[in-house]
Write an enzyme that holds these catalytic residues in place. Sequence first.
Site, mmCIF file in Angstrom:
data_model
loop_
_atom_site.group_PDB
_atom_site.id
_atom_site.type_symbol
_atom_site.label_atom_id
_atom_site.label_comp_id
_atom_site.label_asym_id
_atom_site.label_seq_id
_atom_site.Cartn_x
_atom_site.Cartn_y
_atom_site.Cartn_z
ATOM 1 N N SER A 98 0.895 -1.274 -0.111
ATOM 2 C CA SER A 98 0.079 0.070 0.151
ATOM 3 C C SER A 98 0.924 1.228 -0.115
ATOM 4 O O SER A 98 1.730 1.505 -0.856
ATOM 5 C CB SER A 98 -1.075 -0.021 1.316
ATOM 6 O OG SER A 98 -1.854 1.061 1.004
ATOM 7 N N HIS A 120 -8.385 1.268 -0.997
ATOM 8 C CA HIS A 120 -8.007 0.352 -1.906
ATOM 9 C C HIS A 120 -9.391 -0.140 -2.759
ATOM 10 O O HIS A 120 -9.570 -1.235 -3.020
ATOM 11 C CB HIS A 120 -7.045 -0.706 -1.781
ATOM 12 C CG HIS A 120 -5.678 -0.291 -1.185
ATOM 13 N ND1 HIS A 120 -4.797 0.454 -2.270
ATOM 14 C CD2 HIS A 120 -5.159 -0.323 -0.054
ATOM 15 C CE1 HIS A 120 -3.802 0.819 -1.574
ATOM 16 N NE2 HIS A 120 -3.849 0.566 -0.208
#
Length: 305
Positions: free
Chosen positions: A86, A190
């Site tokens: 991430s 996300h």
Amino acid sequence: MLVLVAPGQGAQTPGFLTPWLELPGAADRLAAWSDAIGLDLAHYGTKADADEIRDTAVAQPLLVAAGLLSAAALGDLSPGAVAGHSVGEITAAAFAGVLDDTAALRLVRTRGLAMAEAAAITETGMSALLGGDPEASVAHLEKLGLTPANVNGAGQIVAAGTLEQLAALEADKPEGVRRVVPLKVAGAFHTHHMAPAVAKLEAAAKELTVGAPTVRYVSNKDGRVVTEGAEVIARLVGQVANPVRWDLCMETFKELGATALIEVCPGGTLTGLAKRALPGVPTVALKTPDDLDAARTLVAEHTAA
């Protein structure tokens, strides 16, 4: 082959930067980055409480700064590949020479603010699924309108969506899932809920000076090795609204012949996954400067080899 990885949001804990700032030059470097992005990183890394550093606008630059500081403390490194989970992908982009350190901090500051704004539109969150069959779990999440936002490998999946959808998941777990554990994050990262942040990152990306990766850069999008700096940045932009496929990254590490893995500060999460997915590969997690000697030993062994 040595792999250097950087963790994502949720790895931060109150005061975790305190011992790192005792290293020569670390406090000065952090002060310069703080001035560059208008955020007191030293305060948040040493004095702030858990709620303050849970704020995604704070957590993201704090994690990138920690990763850069701890990697610099290792000295000269020549990893065979780099990757980040991430927001850790921005740290990895700096490791690979795609961005310089200050540019990476400026980009992650924009990312954190933009994602915080997107998270404020709707009450959303993320929860980890413990146990169960990954394929069956993904199908069940989609039935509930949730996104498998992190497919981490070693059987670990993180669901993301609205708080109502996550409550429905808690009440109706996929077959074989023992527990659904809410994560200490500020939104459904996300997923499509982060789409408003993409445009702001695209604008910020146009101002960057981008270099070609000097080492293999493994992307969260699909586990591919990316060789063009512009493509690395494009993937960083799109990544905020798309799932993290850390499982595919670890498959790539295996295919590349990984023989050791070091996770920069605040380490622990990714080494835990690697121990299950890459059995026999030695790992070191940099949690405090006390872990540097073990990491340097691993680096020296691979340099000699």
